[in-house]
Design a protein around this motif. Structure first.
Motif, PDB file in Angstrom:
ATOM      1  N   HIS A  60       8.737 -15.669   2.417  1.00 33.85           N
ATOM      2  CA  HIS A  60       8.422 -14.276   2.706  1.00 33.85           C
ATOM      3  C   HIS A  60       8.319 -14.053   4.219  1.00 33.85           C
ATOM      4  O   HIS A  60       7.626 -14.797   4.913  1.00 33.85           O
ATOM      5  CB  HIS A  60       7.084 -13.883   2.080  1.00 33.85           C
ATOM      6  N   GLU A 405       6.782  -9.496  -9.902  1.00 35.66           N
ATOM      7  CA  GLU A 405       7.181  -9.196  -8.534  1.00 35.66           C
ATOM      8  C   GLU A 405       8.206  -8.067  -8.518  1.00 35.66           C
ATOM      9  O   GLU A 405       9.093  -8.004  -9.368  1.00 35.66           O
ATOM     10  CB  GLU A 405       7.762 -10.442  -7.856  1.00 35.66           C
ATOM     11  N   ARG A 407       9.323  -4.193  -5.969  1.00 35.27           N
ATOM     12  CA  ARG A 407       9.285  -3.473  -4.701  1.00 35.27           C
ATOM     13  C   ARG A 407       8.720  -2.088  -4.954  1.00 35.27           C
ATOM     14  O   ARG A 407       8.901  -1.506  -6.031  1.00 35.27           O
ATOM     15  CB  ARG A 407      10.676  -3.371  -4.080  1.00 35.27           C
ATOM     16  N   THR A 408       8.035  -1.546  -3.972  1.00 35.58           N
ATOM     17  CA  THR A 408       7.427  -0.231  -4.095  1.00 35.58           C
ATOM     18  C   THR A 408       7.296   0.383  -2.723  1.00 35.58           C
ATOM     19  O   THR A 408       7.241  -0.335  -1.715  1.00 35.58           O
ATOM     20  CB  THR A 408       6.041  -0.314  -4.759  1.00 35.58           C
ATOM     21  N   ASN A 409       7.257   1.716  -2.661  1.00 34.36           N
ATOM     22  CA  ASN A 409       7.027   2.380  -1.375  1.00 34.36           C
ATOM     23  C   ASN A 409       5.669   3.056  -1.346  1.00 34.36           C
ATOM     24  O   ASN A 409       5.449   4.001  -0.606  1.00 34.36           O
ATOM     25  CB  ASN A 409       8.132   3.391  -1.052  1.00 34.36           C
ATOM     26  N   ALA A 414       9.845   0.312   0.674  1.00 36.27           N
ATOM     27  CA  ALA A 414      10.379  -0.940   0.120  1.00 36.27           C
ATOM     28  C   ALA A 414       9.499  -2.152   0.400  1.00 36.27           C
ATOM     29  O   ALA A 414       9.950  -3.169   0.879  1.00 36.27           O
ATOM     30  CB  ALA A 414      11.793  -1.180   0.646  1.00 36.27           C
ATOM     31  N   ALA A 415       8.218  -2.034   0.114  1.00 31.79           N
ATOM     32  CA  ALA A 415       7.317  -3.179   0.261  1.00 31.79           C
ATOM     33  C   ALA A 415       7.449  -4.101  -0.948  1.00 31.79           C
ATOM     34  O   ALA A 415       7.591  -3.642  -2.081  1.00 31.79           O
ATOM     35  CB  ALA A 415       5.875  -2.698   0.384  1.00 31.79           C
ATOM     36  N   HIS A 416       7.417  -5.404  -0.686  1.00 32.07           N
ATOM     37  CA  HIS A 416       7.367  -6.372  -1.771  1.00 32.07           C
ATOM     38  C   HIS A 416       5.966  -6.333  -2.379  1.00 32.07           C
ATOM     39  O   HIS A 416       4.974  -6.334  -1.656  1.00 32.07           O
ATOM     40  CB  HIS A 416       7.661  -7.782  -1.260  1.00 32.07           C
ATOM     41  N   TYR A 435       0.655  -6.830  -1.762  1.00 32.38           N
ATOM     42  CA  TYR A 435       1.846  -6.594  -0.957  1.00 32.38           C
ATOM     43  C   TYR A 435       2.132  -7.879  -0.188  1.00 32.38           C
ATOM     44  O   TYR A 435       1.546  -8.135   0.868  1.00 32.38           O
ATOM     45  CB  TYR A 435       1.623  -5.388  -0.037  1.00 32.38           C
TER      46      TYR A 435
END
Length: 475
Positions: A60, A405, A407-409, A414-416, A435
């Motif tokens: 990461h 796992e 991704r989300t904003n 686009a955060a993991h 995150y």
């Protein structure tokens, strides 16, 4: 994603590192749930130990926060070697286009004062830069009164680091990250680094770099080797010596690694060490006397306890010669390194509400997160939490008793995220959203009551102690 290793690996005993000492360090960090994410120990240029706490992974690219400053400093060292500037150049000389009311102190402010956090400002300047109406951070910095004679007063000042980045861009015509690519990052094998920029397109300098834990270790090893990499000199030895030695005093406290003095965007440490570090526990620790580099990414509240574990457990485990192989201790260390994890949320509460609330849309009362609506869809082993805000639709998939796992904003584009959930009671569902490229965690508790849901959101490790409270009703 597969891990592309750059550094050679070896058994700890072959480079004079006690596997038991490493295990003691990892156990101490793990038993306190301190908040470490990844760890790497180099001895004699070889990886003697490494570990990550699931769901965090060594590959990461993690936010570095103020550890970015040491890379910014390095860019200045490279630019000096290439003749773009000197450390005694005045700061105002780089910005003749700015409107200045030059005071005696501003006129005396030099590059070396930015590097050593001895600009003479009374406080960190960053808030004033962020709040500048025209978003011209350089102009805002130059407008801030300098209270003390430059070079005489230490104040940790991320605005000073930003100005170093602005100077690099001014004299080279390249952003800081682009300037570093062929000169530092590519030779070290650091790929995929990113760096945030200010509204004017200048890399932020004092923070904003994202790299992996091995990238941190590579950087530390270059400094340990006095600027030489694979037989090629990348950095001047004089620069390395200056950057990592005492340039300004910042207090006296034999028990604190924050009162040992400051170099050029590096902290002096106890035990003859120096380090770059960043908020929430991003560390590049170099111990020249032991030929050791320690790299860590974390999400801790306090940094000193992490360093205390290094001095207490790891430092006594270094010997001048290779030690006899201890297969039992080594295998125990390997097993522990593989098993380190933050456990997903789990419970044995009987589920009664999933059919009743699953798929229903909830409409929020006005709130500071700008959540408009939300929907929870429950399956046997997961919950999909979908929400709508001014940016549109987004969702987080939570494994019930395991991590999912994705991704989300929700906090940034686009955060993991690794997410899990559990029923705390028959009407209350809790989720944990980690995150994983940042220190941050959201704990979201949803209490379903007739036709509404009451939501509490707690941000860790840096949020308010009291959770944010939101309320939504069925459409």
């Amino acid at each position: 994603m597969s891990q592309a290793y750059v550094l050679p690996r070896s058994r700890p005993e072959s480079v004079g590192v006690s596997p038991s000492a490493v295990m003691d360090f990892l156990e101490a960090a793990d038993s306190t749930q301190m908040g470490l994410h990844s760890f790497m120990l180099l001895r004699h240029g070889q990886v003697a130990a490494e570990a990550s706490w699931a769901p965090y992974k060594a590959e990461h690219k993690h936010m570095m926060f103020s550890l970015s400053k040491s890379f910014t400093s390095t860019a200045i060292g490279l630019a000096v070697a290439e003749g773009y500037l000197t450390l005694d150049d005045t700061v105002i000389s780089f910005f003749p286009d700015k409107k200045l009311q030059v005071s005696g102190h501003l006129n005396k402010l030099r590059v070396r004062h930015l590097l050593s956090m001895s600009t003479g400002h009374e406080h960190d300047t960053m808030k004033l830069l962020w709040d500048s109406p025209d978003k011209d951070w350089v102009q805002a910095f130059l407008n801030i009164p300098i209270v003390y004679e430059p070079g005489t007063h230490f104040v940790y000042n991320s605005g000073a680091s930003y100005m170093l980045s602005a100077i690099v861009q001014k004299v080279t015509g390249q952003r800081l990250l682009d300037y570093l690519q062929p000169r530092l990052l590519q030779p070290l094998g650091i790929e995929g680094a990113t760096w945030e920029a200010c509204p004017k397109g200048i890399n932020t300098g004092g923070w904003g770099l994202s790299i992996t834990v091995e990238h941190i270790a590579l950087f530390g090893q270059l400094y340990l080797q006095k600027g030489v990499w694979n037989g090629t000199r990348l950095l001047s030895e004089v620069w390395v010596e200056e950057a990592t030695s005492l340039q300004v005093q910042n207090g006296v406290d034999e028990e604190s690694d924050w009162k040992q003095g400051y170099g050029f965007q590096f902290w002096m440490c106890r035990h003859g060490a120096y380090r770059g570090d960043g908020a929430f526990g991003q560390f590049c620790i170099v111990i020249p006397e032991q030929d050791v580099v320690i790299a860590m990414t974390s999400g801790v509240k306090k940094l000193q306890p992490v360093l205390d574990l290094v001095w207490t457990h790891l430092l006594p485990g270094f010997s001048n010669q290779p030690t006899s192989l201890n297969d039992e201790a080594y295998e125990s260390l390997q097993q522990m390194s593989r098993s380190l994890a933050y456990k997903p949320l789990s419970s044995a509460v009987p589920v009664t509400l999933t059919a009743e609330v699953s798929g229903k849309r909830f409409v929020f009362e006005p709130n500071e997160l700008n959540f408009k609506t939300a929907m929870f869809e429950f399956a046997e082993n997961e919950c999909v939490a979908t929400y709508w805000n001014q940016k549109g639709e987004d969702q987080v998939r939570c494994g019930i008793n395991y991590w999912i796992e994705g991704r989300t904003n929700i906090t940034r584009p686009a955060a993991h995220v690794a997410a899990s959930g559990r029923w705390l009671s028959t009407d209350t569902f809790e989720m944990e959203w980690r995150y994983v490229t940042t220190p941050f965690i959201d704990r979201v508790t949803c209490r379903f009551d007739e036709n509404l849901v009451q939501v509490e959101l707690l941000r860790l490790p840096n949020g308010p102690e009291e959770p944010m409270k939101l309320e939504a009703r069925w459409e």
